[in-house]
Design a protein around this motif. Structure first.
Motif, PDB file in Angstrom:
ATOM      1  N   ARG A 118       5.973   0.271   2.955  1.00 24.68           N
ATOM      2  CA  ARG A 118       5.829  -0.042   1.545  1.00 24.68           C
ATOM      3  C   ARG A 118       7.088  -0.741   1.019  1.00 24.68           C
ATOM      4  N   MET A 154      -3.325  -1.037  -3.495  1.00 24.61           N
ATOM      5  CA  MET A 154      -3.153  -2.393  -2.980  1.00 24.61           C
ATOM      6  C   MET A 154      -3.383  -3.458  -4.051  1.00 24.61           C
ATOM      7  N   CYS A 189      -6.569  -0.571   0.506  1.00 25.55           N
ATOM      8  CA  CYS A 189      -5.818   0.669   0.688  1.00 25.55           C
ATOM      9  C   CYS A 189      -5.214   1.080  -0.654  1.00 25.55           C
ATOM     10  N   THR A 214      -3.574   0.098   7.270  1.00 19.52           N
ATOM     11  CA  THR A 214      -3.321  -0.751   6.110  1.00 19.52           C
ATOM     12  C   THR A 214      -3.725  -2.198   6.391  1.00 19.52           C
ATOM     13  N   CYS A 256       0.824  -1.210   0.000  1.00 21.73           N
ATOM     14  CA  CYS A 256       0.000   0.000   0.000  1.00 21.73           C
ATOM     15  C   CYS A 256       0.854   1.253   0.000  1.00 21.73           C
TER      16      CYS A 256
END
Length: 290
Positions: free
Chosen positions: A247, A217, A214, A187, A179
């Motif tokens: 991330r 995603m 999210c 998340t 995300c």
């Protein structure tokens, strides 16, 4: 000939443009996201919400605010998008649909406008959202009539491998690695379906369902799994990313145009308010994006 609303309402008019009672309405719509900067309004940019809000406001002669189930990113399409708005309670919904068909550009269509209980919230009442990602693996790429909603990916995709890798991602997890984080946004998501099939035309299709998504995603999941299908990553690699709290820079985000929002599920009317309250407690502003 469809009736036209007056160009200016008299001062004593109590038509939909003035002090009328409002009710909640559900809009079922679809769009080709190719030429849009996503759903959400952005200054100076063409967005689905902006185009639709302008058309509705013109039809009803009053400002209209829309709430959507999933705020799709730039280039993402929808055939089963849902929004809600508070409109004049006596609105002729069939007439509104016909008027919108004349005002909207051909890449946005509103199929139905339906009055719903006041507790209905297109975003927070949703139980789950369903997305589809199309991948053409043929050497010549996607067929011309599907080029706007299908990724051309001239590489083999091992369906056994991608389905095995997908199974390790199902359930409720923190999908931070997949995300684009937003300030204050959770998340954690409950991924309910992630399956891959190959159609008679040879196109590989990923079906993805979750309570919400999210930002980026779905496309990140697809990008990671395509690397597995191509043999560049091990089957257990995507599930291993769930241990990360940020991330993952090594996860490729699949292009937007292969992704389509196909449906949104809602509970029965008598459960709408409870569902919305539960969702609000665990979700923050980006719930529903893909």
């Amino acid at each position: 000939m469809l009736p036209e609303l007056p160009t200016r309402a008299p001062d004593n008019d109590d038509s939909p443009s003035r002090n009328c009672r409002l009710a909640r309405f559900r809009l079922d719509l679809g769009y080709d996201g190719t030429d849009y900067s996503g759903w959400a309004m952005q200054p100076g940019r063409r967005t689905v919400c902006g185009v639709l809000t302008d058309a509705l406001s013109t039809v009803l002669r009053r400002p209209v605010a829309l709430t959507v189930a999933g705020r799709t990113d730039a280039g993402v399409h929808a055939i089963g998008q849902v929004a809600h708005a508070d409109l004049p309670a006596d609105a002729d919904t069939a007439w509104v649909v016909r008027r919108l068909a004349r005002l909207l550009p051909p890449d946005v269509r509103v199929r139905a406008v339906t009055q719903v209980p006041d507790a209905f919230d297109a975003r927070f009442s949703a139980l789950r959202r369903h997305y589809r990602y199309r991948v053409a693996t043929a050497a010549h790429g996607a067929e011309p009539l599907r080029a706007r909603d299908t990724l051309s990916w001239p590489h083999p995709v091992d369906l056994d491998a991608v389905n095995a890798a997908s199974a390790g991602l199902l359930g409720e997890h923190d999908f931070a690695a997949f995300c684009k984080r937003r300030e204050g946004a959770t998340t954690v998501r409950a991924l309910q379906r992630l399956s891959w099939t190959r159609g008679p035309d040879g196109v590989v299709v990923a079906e993805v369902s979750a309570d919400a998504f999210c930002h980026s995603m779905v496309r990140s999941l697809v990008g990671a799994l395509l690397d597995v299908g191509r043999g560049r990553r091990a089957v257990d690699w995507p599930a291993g990313l769930l241990q990360r709290t940020e991330r993952a820079s090594d996860v490729a985000v699949a292009p937007a145009h292969g992704l389509t929002l196909v449906a949104v599920d809602y509970p029965p009317d008598d459960e709408l308010a409870v569902r919305a309250e539960v969702t609000r407690r665990v979700r923050v502003p980006d719930a529903g994006t893909a």
